[in-house]
Design a protein around this motif. Structure first.
Motif, short mmCIF file in Angstrom:
data_model
loop_
_atom_site.label_atom_id
_atom_site.label_comp_id
_atom_site.label_asym_id
_atom_site.label_seq_id
_atom_site.Cartn_x
_atom_site.Cartn_y
_atom_site.Cartn_z
N PRO A 80 0.81 -1.22 0.00
CA PRO A 80 0.00 0.00 0.00
C PRO A 80 0.84 1.27 0.00
N LYS A 88 1.90 -4.22 6.26
CA LYS A 88 1.67 -5.53 5.62
C LYS A 88 1.76 -5.44 4.11
N ASN A 90 1.84 -8.12 0.38
CA ASN A 90 1.60 -9.44 -0.20
C ASN A 90 2.75 -9.79 -1.12
N SER A 106 1.55 -13.29 2.85
CA SER A 106 1.57 -11.91 3.33
C SER A 106 2.40 -11.86 4.61
N HIS A 143 -12.57 -6.14 -5.76
CA HIS A 143 -12.72 -5.28 -4.58
C HIS A 143 -12.88 -6.08 -3.30
N ASN A 144 -13.08 -7.39 -3.39
CA ASN A 144 -13.16 -8.24 -2.20
C ASN A 144 -11.84 -8.93 -1.88
N GLY A 145 -10.81 -8.60 -2.62
CA GLY A 145 -9.51 -9.20 -2.36
C GLY A 145 -9.32 -10.56 -3.00
N ASP A 163 -7.23 -12.30 -0.13
CA ASP A 163 -6.78 -11.51 1.01
C ASP A 163 -7.57 -10.21 0.97
N GLN A 164 -8.53 -10.09 1.86
CA GLN A 164 -9.42 -8.94 1.83
C GLN A 164 -8.69 -7.62 2.09
N LYS A 165 -7.49 -7.71 2.64
CA LYS A 165 -6.72 -6.49 2.93
C LYS A 165 -5.58 -6.27 1.94
N SER A 167 -3.39 -4.85 -0.93
CA SER A 167 -3.27 -3.51 -1.48
C SER A 167 -2.17 -3.53 -2.54
#
Length: 201
Positions: A80, A88, A90, A106, A143-145, A163-165, A167
């Motif tokens: 991110p 974090k 990935n 991750s 958009h849901n990872g 992975d919902q998070k 980025s």
């Protein structure tokens, strides 16, 4: 006369045995891509919003096409921020372990190592990579990872994970155990199997 016949037969055999399709230029698939080659370092994190060929569908699926040429183990990192110490990220590891398996994971990089390690997916991928020609693929992220990695020419993903998070504002390319050449910000593959000429989504 006999020598002339032999020469003609040799020429004929060479003509029959030569199949141009066996000698197609694999590097045509990299046309329009940016390129980074490394033996001992990673590319700095680069912003994906600067990519010319980043594509977002109407369903809010982000598609990035890229490729790599290596013996084993190149790493693709998604972050991110530009400097993700304490943040974090990935990591996609392609066909490491002597070109036999790939991992999606991750973790949080920090000044002394990593923390929060999580294995998201591991698959068998024998012979996926080659040091002489590029393996090209797209990464699709919704958009849901949900993430799909699809090789050029395939309809079925090589691997899927979630992975919902996740980025992907920044991306980094690294070699591991062997020199690697990365191709990135590539034009999306035109689906040659359809007559419509529609970009493959």
């Amino acid at each position: 006369m006999r020598n002339s016949i032999i020469i003609l037969l040799v020429k004929f055999s060479l003509t029959v045995g030569f199949n141009p399709g066996k000698f197609s230029n694999a590097f045509e698939a990299t046309h329009g891509c940016l390129q980074f080659s490394t033996q001992d370092e990673c590319l700095q994190y680069i912003p994906t919003n600067r990519f010319k060929h980043l594509h977002v569908t109407d369903a809010n699926v982000t598609i990035m096409r890229m490729g790599v040429m290596a013996n084993q183990g190149p790493h693709i990192r998604l972050s991110p921020v530009e400097f993700p110490t304490g943040v974090k990220i990935n990591e996609i590891v392609l066909s490491a372990w002597n070109n036999t398996a790939s991992e999606m994971r991750s973790y949080v990089p920090n000044t002394v190592g990593i923390s929060g390690y999580q294995l998201l997916k591991r698959i068998s991928s024998p012979g996926l990579l080659n040091q002489f020609y590029p393996t090209m693929f797209t990464i699709e992220i919704d958009h849901n990872g949900n993430v799909k990695l699809i090789k050029d020419g395939d309809r079925v993903p090589l691997v899927e994970f979630q992975d919902q998070k996740i980025s992907f504002e920044y991306v980094q390319f690294c070699k591991y155990m062997a020199p690697a050449t990365f191709f990135f910000d590539c034009p999306l593959e035109i689906d040659q199997r359809d007559c419509s000429g529609v970009v493959q989504n």
